[in-house]
Write a protein that holds these residues in place. Structure first.
Motif, short mmCIF file in Angstrom:
data_model
loop_
_atom_site.label_atom_id
_atom_site.label_comp_id
_atom_site.label_asym_id
_atom_site.label_seq_id
_atom_site.Cartn_x
_atom_site.Cartn_y
_atom_site.Cartn_z
N ILE A 169 3.19 -5.44 -18.92
CA ILE A 169 3.60 -6.01 -17.64
C ILE A 169 5.13 -6.15 -17.55
O ILE A 169 5.66 -6.60 -16.54
CB ILE A 169 2.96 -7.40 -17.42
CG1 ILE A 169 3.39 -8.37 -18.53
CG2 ILE A 169 1.44 -7.31 -17.34
CD1 ILE A 169 2.97 -9.80 -18.29
N PHE B 179 -8.48 -8.69 -18.58
CA PHE B 179 -8.97 -7.33 -18.85
C PHE B 179 -7.83 -6.41 -19.27
O PHE B 179 -7.91 -5.71 -20.27
CB PHE B 179 -9.68 -6.76 -17.62
CG PHE B 179 -10.02 -5.30 -17.74
CD1 PHE B 179 -11.10 -4.89 -18.50
CD2 PHE B 179 -9.25 -4.33 -17.10
CE1 PHE B 179 -11.42 -3.53 -18.63
CE2 PHE B 179 -9.55 -2.98 -17.22
CZ PHE B 179 -10.64 -2.59 -17.99
N TYR B 180 -6.75 -6.43 -18.49
CA TYR B 180 -5.61 -5.56 -18.81
C TYR B 180 -4.94 -5.97 -20.12
O TYR B 180 -4.43 -5.11 -20.85
CB TYR B 180 -4.59 -5.57 -17.67
CG TYR B 180 -4.97 -4.66 -16.53
CD1 TYR B 180 -5.08 -3.29 -16.71
CD2 TYR B 180 -5.24 -5.17 -15.25
CE1 TYR B 180 -5.43 -2.44 -15.68
CE2 TYR B 180 -5.61 -4.33 -14.21
CZ TYR B 180 -5.70 -2.97 -14.42
OH TYR B 180 -6.07 -2.15 -13.40
N SER B 181 -4.96 -7.26 -20.41
CA SER B 181 -4.40 -7.72 -21.68
C SER B 181 -5.23 -7.21 -22.85
O SER B 181 -4.68 -6.79 -23.88
CB SER B 181 -4.32 -9.25 -21.71
OG SER B 181 -3.73 -9.70 -22.90
N MET C 185 -6.82 -4.52 -22.86
CA MET C 185 -6.54 -3.08 -22.92
C MET C 185 -5.11 -2.80 -23.37
O MET C 185 -4.66 -1.65 -23.34
CB MET C 185 -6.78 -2.45 -21.54
CG MET C 185 -8.21 -2.56 -21.05
SD MET C 185 -9.41 -1.75 -22.14
CE MET C 185 -8.96 -0.04 -21.91
N ASP C 186 -4.39 -3.85 -23.79
CA ASP C 186 -3.00 -3.73 -24.27
C ASP C 186 -2.07 -3.12 -23.23
O ASP C 186 -1.17 -2.33 -23.55
CB ASP C 186 -2.94 -2.90 -25.57
CG ASP C 186 -3.52 -3.64 -26.75
OD1 ASP C 186 -3.57 -4.88 -26.70
OD2 ASP C 186 -3.95 -2.98 -27.71
N SER C 187 -2.28 -3.50 -21.98
CA SER C 187 -1.40 -3.00 -20.92
C SER C 187 -0.06 -3.73 -20.98
O SER C 187 0.06 -4.81 -21.55
CB SER C 187 -2.04 -3.19 -19.55
OG SER C 187 -2.11 -4.57 -19.24
N TYR D 297 3.03 -4.89 -25.46
CA TYR D 297 1.74 -5.46 -25.03
C TYR D 297 1.70 -6.94 -25.37
O TYR D 297 2.43 -7.42 -26.23
CB TYR D 297 0.57 -4.72 -25.68
CG TYR D 297 0.49 -4.83 -27.19
CD1 TYR D 297 -0.38 -5.74 -27.79
CD2 TYR D 297 1.28 -4.03 -28.02
CE1 TYR D 297 -0.46 -5.83 -29.17
CE2 TYR D 297 1.21 -4.12 -29.39
CZ TYR D 297 0.34 -5.02 -29.97
OH TYR D 297 0.28 -5.13 -31.33
N LYS E 159 -8.76 -10.06 -13.98
CA LYS E 159 -7.95 -8.84 -13.99
C LYS E 159 -6.88 -8.88 -15.08
O LYS E 159 -6.71 -7.93 -15.85
CB LYS E 159 -7.29 -8.66 -12.62
CG LYS E 159 -6.44 -7.40 -12.48
CD LYS E 159 -5.85 -7.31 -11.08
CE LYS E 159 -4.95 -6.09 -10.96
NZ LYS E 159 -4.33 -6.01 -9.59
N LYS E 160 -6.19 -10.03 -15.17
CA LYS E 160 -5.12 -10.17 -16.16
C LYS E 160 -5.66 -10.11 -17.59
O LYS E 160 -5.09 -9.45 -18.45
CB LYS E 160 -4.40 -11.50 -15.94
CG LYS E 160 -3.23 -11.74 -16.87
CD LYS E 160 -2.54 -13.05 -16.55
CE LYS E 160 -1.36 -13.29 -17.50
NZ LYS E 160 -0.67 -14.57 -17.19
#
Length: 307
Positions: free
Chosen positions: A218, A210-212, A214-216, A244, A207-208
Motif C-alpha cells: 500500500i 485479504f490484501y494484507s 496476499m502480501d500486497s 508488504y 478487503k484490507k
C-alpha cells in the motif's frame, strides 16, 4: 499488559453473556433488530478476541518453527471475523426484508428491556476500555523528546463497544415506538439499516485484511525507490523491490542494490545501515538489502518479472 489483558477478558465475558441473552430475547420477542444487534455484538466479541490474541502473542518471540513469530495472526483473524460478520448480516438483511413484507407480532417490552441491558453492558465495557487506553512514551533520537501515543489495539476495541452502545440505544427506541404506536415495521426498518451499516463498515476491513494476507503493498514504491537510490552516490540502480505489511503495526521489505564500484564490506554495510535508518523513519521496520555488482544494472526494479 496484565491490566489490559484482564480488562479485555472481563469485557469479552460480559459481551458473550449479552449475545446469548439478546439472541434468546430476539427469538422470543420476534425482533430481528434485536437479533441483528446480537450478531453485531458477536462480531465485536470476536474483534475483542483479536485484541486479546494480539496482546498475548505480541509478547511471544520467534522460534525455529515460527521464524516470523505470529505477526499475521491479527490479520488472519480479522479476515475470518469480517467475512463471518458480512455473511451473517446478509442473512439478517434478507430475513428483515421478508419480515417487512410479512409482518409478525413483536413483544415490545422484551425488546426494550433486553436492549437497555445491552446498552448498560456496552456502555460499561466502553468505560472499562477507555480507562485502559493507556498512553505510553516513545523516545526519538538523542534529543529524548517524549511523545505520547494511544494504544491503538485497545482503542479499536473501545470504538467497537461505543458503536454497540449507540445501536443498542436505537433498538430500545424502536421498541418504544412499537409499544406506544404499534408500528411493527420499524423493527424491520432498523434491522435493514443496521445490517447495511455493519456491512459498509466491515467490508473495508475484509478487503484490507485479504490484501494484507496476499502480501500486497500500500506504500508508494516510487518514493521508496528514489529514497534508496538517492541515499548514496555509489548506488547506480535497484531492482526487485518488495514491500508488504504482515499486520497493522509492521512493514517488511527487501531490495537488491546495484553498486557502481567495488567497495569494501565495511563500506557496503555502512550504505545498508543508512538505508535502513531512512526507511525506518518511513515506518518500514524490517528491510533486507542485497548488494550486487554493476552487471545486474538492467534487472527489473520490482517484482513484475522477477518472482
Amino acid at each position: 499488559m496484565i491490566d489490559k489483558k484482564n480488562t479485555l477478558q472481563k469485557v469479552i465475558a460480559l459481551n458473550i453473556s449479552l449475545v446469548i441473552a439478546e439472541i434468546i430475547a430476539g427469538i422470543y420477542s420476534g425482533s430481528m433488530a434485536l437479533i441483528a444487534d446480537a450478531f453485531h455484538n458477536l462480531g465485536d466479541v470476536l474483534a475483542l478476541f483479536i485484541s486479546l490474541i494480539a496482546i498475548i502473542y505480541g509478547a511471544k518471540k520467534a522460534s525455529e518453527s515460527m521464524t516470523f513469530g505470529y505477526v499475521k495472526a491479527e490479520i488472519m483473524a480479522a479476515f475470518i471475523n469480517s467475512l463471518f460478520l458480512i455473511i451473517t448480516m446478509i442473512f439478517i438483511l434478507v430475513e428483515s426484508i421478508n419480515r417487512f413484507l410479512n409482518p409478525t407480532d413483536i413483544n415490545a417490552p422484551i425488546v426494550i428491556f433486553a436492549s437497555l441491558i445491552a446498552l448498560f453492558i456496552n456502555a460499561y465495557s466502553t468505560i472499562l476500555l477507555k480507562q485502559n487506553n493507556i498512553e505510553h512514551n516513545h523516545e526519538h533520537d538523542e534529543n529524548e523528546h517524549n511523545h505520547k501515543h494511544e494504544d491503538m489495539n485497545i482503542k479499536s476495541a473501545y470504538l467497537h463497544m461505543l458503536g454497540d452502545a449507540v445501536i443498542s440505544l436505537s433498538v430500545a427506541v424502536g421498541g418504544v415506538i412499537i409499544y406506544f404506536f404499534g408500528i411493527v415495521a420499524i423493527d424491520s426498518v432498523l434491522s435493514v439499516i443496521f445490517s447495511l451499516y455493519i456491512i459498509k463498515e466491515t467490508f473495508p476491513l475484509l478487503k484490507k485484511s485479504f490484501y494484507s494476507l496476499m502480501d500486497s503493498n500500500i506504500d508508494d514504491l516510487k518514493q521508496i525507490e528514489n529514497l534508496i537510490i538517492n541515499s548514496n552516490s555509489h548506488i547506480s540502480s535497484i531492482h526487485d523491490l518488495h514491500l508488504y505489511r504482515p499486520n497493522s503495526n509492521e512493514c517488511y521489505g527487501s531490495v537488491h542494490i546495484v553498486l557502481n564500484e567495488n567497495l569494501s564490506l565495511i563500506e557496503i554495510e555502512s550504505i545498508s545501515e543508512n538505508i535502513r535508518l531512512e526507511l525506518k523513519e518511513k515506518g518500514i521496520n524490517h528491510f533486507i538489502i542485497q548488494p550486487e555488482s554493476i552487471k545486474y544494472h538492467h534487472d527489473n526494479i520490482d517484482c513484475l518479472i522477477h518472482l
